[in-house]
Design an enzyme around this catalytic site. Structure first.
Site, mmCIF file in Angstrom:
data_model
loop_
_atom_site.group_PDB
_atom_site.id
_atom_site.type_symbol
_atom_site.label_atom_id
_atom_site.label_comp_id
_atom_site.label_asym_id
_atom_site.label_seq_id
_atom_site.Cartn_x
_atom_site.Cartn_y
_atom_site.Cartn_z
ATOM 1 N N HIS A 204 0.817 -1.213 0.000
ATOM 2 C CA HIS A 204 0.000 0.000 0.000
ATOM 3 C C HIS A 204 0.851 1.264 0.000
ATOM 4 O O HIS A 204 0.431 2.299 -0.508
ATOM 5 C CB HIS A 204 -1.023 -0.040 1.137
ATOM 6 N N ARG A 311 -10.691 4.083 -1.422
ATOM 7 C CA ARG A 311 -10.169 3.265 -0.317
ATOM 8 C C ARG A 311 -10.467 3.989 1.001
ATOM 9 O O ARG A 311 -9.636 4.730 1.528
ATOM 10 C CB ARG A 311 -8.658 3.071 -0.461
ATOM 11 N N ARG A 348 -15.503 1.829 -1.077
ATOM 12 C CA ARG A 348 -15.242 0.530 -0.474
ATOM 13 C C ARG A 348 -15.278 0.674 1.037
ATOM 14 O O ARG A 348 -14.684 1.606 1.588
ATOM 15 C CB ARG A 348 -13.862 0.024 -0.913
ATOM 16 N N GLU A 451 -11.018 -10.820 -4.545
ATOM 17 C CA GLU A 451 -9.570 -10.734 -4.290
ATOM 18 C C GLU A 451 -9.060 -11.918 -3.476
ATOM 19 O O GLU A 451 -7.900 -11.953 -3.085
ATOM 20 C CB GLU A 451 -9.212 -9.406 -3.628
ATOM 21 N N ASN A 474 -4.352 -7.128 -6.779
ATOM 22 C CA ASN A 474 -3.206 -7.071 -5.846
ATOM 23 C C ASN A 474 -3.304 -8.195 -4.818
ATOM 24 O O ASN A 474 -2.343 -8.910 -4.554
ATOM 25 C CB ASN A 474 -3.167 -5.728 -5.107
ATOM 26 N N ASP A 475 -4.484 -8.313 -4.223
ATOM 27 C CA ASP A 475 -4.660 -9.365 -3.226
ATOM 28 C C ASP A 475 -4.909 -10.721 -3.872
ATOM 29 O O ASP A 475 -4.496 -11.751 -3.334
ATOM 30 C CB ASP A 475 -5.823 -9.019 -2.283
ATOM 31 N N ARG A 485 2.373 -9.513 -0.452
ATOM 32 C CA ARG A 485 2.614 -8.475 -1.461
ATOM 33 C C ARG A 485 3.542 -7.372 -0.969
ATOM 34 O O ARG A 485 4.056 -6.589 -1.754
ATOM 35 C CB ARG A 485 1.275 -7.866 -1.913
ATOM 36 N N CYS A 522 -9.791 -3.296 -10.274
ATOM 37 C CA CYS A 522 -9.312 -2.082 -9.601
ATOM 38 C C CYS A 522 -7.943 -2.297 -8.959
ATOM 39 O O CYS A 522 -7.428 -1.418 -8.288
ATOM 40 C CB CYS A 522 -10.320 -1.597 -8.562
#
Ligand code: PEP
Ligand code: MG
Length: 591
Positions: A204, A311, A348, A451, A474-475, A485, A522
């Protein structure tokens, strides 16, 4: 002497500037710049914390039992001496005055300087005094963290221009690691580039750096040890290379590349109002990922046709126990909705946990004390469902914002049907509470982040409950390949091209399209031009990314023919080396 360091590229372009070091500390330390008018208060905070620690140490010494070993008293003497030594607090004061660092940052920056001096000492006894110094600094930092003024001061964070504190030269930030929350503070700040020792491309911290659209390199291992304050540093954000103290000839070459890269950006920027349509007439929606309401204006300016991912957890980080209530959240969501001028905003619900801890649970606490692996712990929807009051508060705030424009709710990290049921119940209850209180709200679409592999594989059942899904690559990559990650030690195995990952993504897109449900991506893959043709070939028509990436992705879309791309897709998915196959299969007259 010039040296080169290698890491992972995070954000494109070239930055050239003088190094500002953020020291790592055992105590979680906030880093921000204080406004000119708060410099004296900041020095006072440092002085008060030092006096508090002096009183604590004095009391400890007074209360030592008669039979305590003599070394203990001698040790406290050493600590008291270090505490009052001008090379520590006196020099830390200069960092506040000259650089406008907050007191905690100033103190840890000075610790770093002194620690290096200790490391270079020949005498073993003196070298070992470094540990004492660290303990003293830790005490002062802890005393400051108990001071309620700290939060107030952080409010003034970062909004300074370079001339306010550091002369005319551009600055680049060098750190062992930067918490995402700190990165957010620097978002409004002056740095033209970032380097960290640790971190992965989709951590992040890297994501926030990318959203700032300035060159960054993560995982540069020894950078914060080898680079000294004020060193000239070149960050090559395309290659993941850092050049420290470059020779004039190297510097000239990078300045040339910097100008080229700026010209390329300006050229791409002209595409921002061009409709995003492929050669064969397929309309592709390009949405923005944002972290705070203030980012929405930039999203519109970059040509986004909505927000695909807000986010919201960034509203909750760096807040101590004072989490934002319904009213504060409502205002933030409403501001984003109004700034998007009628375009949809996908909010989200909090995705707290893993590398985005709340202040009251630091990453270290999560990792070492509470759970072994925070990415698999109480994260995202799991955390929201464990705090039902807070969850309903957030849902009410989001629903109320829907009275001001198009709002969609997105649920992170869904893996179980039971989580969906509980979420729907919470949403229903939030709606009822708003009706009873007479608060206006409109219809909102509900979506799930896909995810976790379990969600991708259970999509048929999940889709019944949702209006749309958004793939968090990403996840999804992290959980499919079992690669943290944020961990640079295994970042070479974090592979978006892995056939298993591609199969899951292709399956979700196809399934959702067939079911007539909205589907978008996303995760960072959506904003990476290396994957644009692949995702178009899979049938994706909605991409959500940092606003800065929109034009580059649009350029690829304008040159794509989706019929040709889709016909090549089976070859890519069946290949043992999909990346190589895609390069050959998707290359064509227009790519
Ligand atoms: C993702 O996982 O791809 C995603 C978009 O969510 P985050 O990066 O915030 O975890
Ligand atoms: Mg995610």
């Amino acid at each position: 002497m010039s040296i080169q360091l290698f890491g992972m590229p995070v954000s494109r372009g070239v930055a050239i500037g003088r190094a500002v070091l953020v020291a790592s500390s055992r105590v979680d330390v906030a880093h921000y710049f204080v406004a000119r008018e708060h410099v004296d208060d900041e020095i006072d905070r440092l002085r008060q914390a030092r006096d508090t620690v002096a009183a604590e140490l004095g009391a400890l010494q007074r209360d030592l039992p008669e039979d305590a070993p003599a070394e203990l008293s001698a040790l406290l003497d050493v600590h008291l001496m270090l505490l009052h030594d001008e090379t520590l607090t006196g020099a830390a004061k200069s960092w506040i005055v000259d650089r406008h660092y907050n007191a905690e940052w100033a103190l840890s920056a000075q610790l770093e300087v002194l620690a290096r001096q200790f490391d270079e000492m020949e005498d073993d006894y003196l070298r070992e005094r470094k540990a004492d110094l660290e303990q003293v600094v830790e005490r002062i930092l802890r005393a400051m963290s108990r001071d309620p003024a700290a939060v107030d001061h952080a409010e003034h964070a970062g909004a300074l221009g370079p001339r306010d504190f550091a002369g005319e030269d551009p600055l680049v930030l060098v750190a062992s690691d930067i918490a995402p929350a700190d990165m957010m503070r620097f978002k409004r700040s002056v740095f033209t580039g970032f380097i960290t020792d640790v971190g992965g491309r989709t951590s992040h911290t890297a994501i926030v750096a990318r959203s700032m659209d300035i060159p960054a390199v993560v995982g540069a291992r020894e950078a914060s040890r080898l680079i000294r304050p004020d060193d000239w540093v070149v960050i090559d954000g395309d290659a993941g290379v850092v050049v420290v103290d470059p020779s004039p000839i190297v510097l000239e070459e990078y300045r040339f590349r910097q100008r080229q890269s700026e010209l390329e950006r300006a050229r791409l920027h002209r595409l921002r109002h061009t409709p995003s349509v492929t050669l064969d007439g397929q309309q592709v929606e390009l949405l923005a990922n944002i972290e705070q309401p203030g980012d929405a204006a930039g999203a519109v300016e970059a040509g986004a046709v909505g927000v695909g991912l807000f986010r919201s957890e960034f509203l909750f980080m760096s807040r101590g126990d004072d989490l934002p209530g319904e009213e504060e959240q409502f205002e933030a969501y409403r501001d984003a909705v109004i700034a998007m001028r009628g375009l949809p905003v996908t909010i989200r619900t909090v995705d707290i946990g893993a590398d985005k801890p709340l202040e009251r649970m630091t990453v270290q606490e999560l990792r070492h004390e509470h759970v072994l692996n925070p990415a698999l712990g109480l994260r995202a929807i799991r955390w929201s469902l464990s705090e039902p009051g807070m969850f309903r508060q957030q849902l009410r705030a989001i629903l109320r914002a829907s009275a001001f424009g198009q709002v969609r709710i997105l649920i992170p990290m869904v893996a179980h049907l039971s989580e969906i049921r509980l979420t729907l119940e919470a949403l229903e209850r939030a709606r009822r509470q708003l009706d009873e209180a007479g608060h206006a709200h409109s219809r909102v679409d509900l979506g799930a982040m896909i995810e976790v592999p379990a969600a991708a594989l259970s999509l048929g059942q999940f889709l019944r409950y949702f209006d749309f899904v958004s793939i968090g690559t990403n996840d999804l990559i992290q959980y499919t390949l079992a690669i943290d990650r944020a961990d640079d030690a295994v970042s070479h195995l974090y592979d978006p091209w892995h056939p298993a990952v591609l199969t899951l993504i292709a399956g979700v897109i196809e399934h959702a399209n067939r079911a007539g449900k909205g589907v978008s991506v996303c995760g960072e893959m959506a904003g990476d031009p290396a994957f644009t043709e692949l995702l178009l070939a899979m049938g994706l028509r909605s991409f959500s990314m940092h606003p800065a990436q929109i034009s580059a992705i649009k350029q690829r879309i304008l040159r794509a023919d989706t019929r040709r791309l889709s016909s090549a897709l089976p070859r890519v998915l069946a290949s043992e080396n999909p990346q190589l196959e895609a390069a050959a299969a998707f290359a064509g007259p227009h790519q």
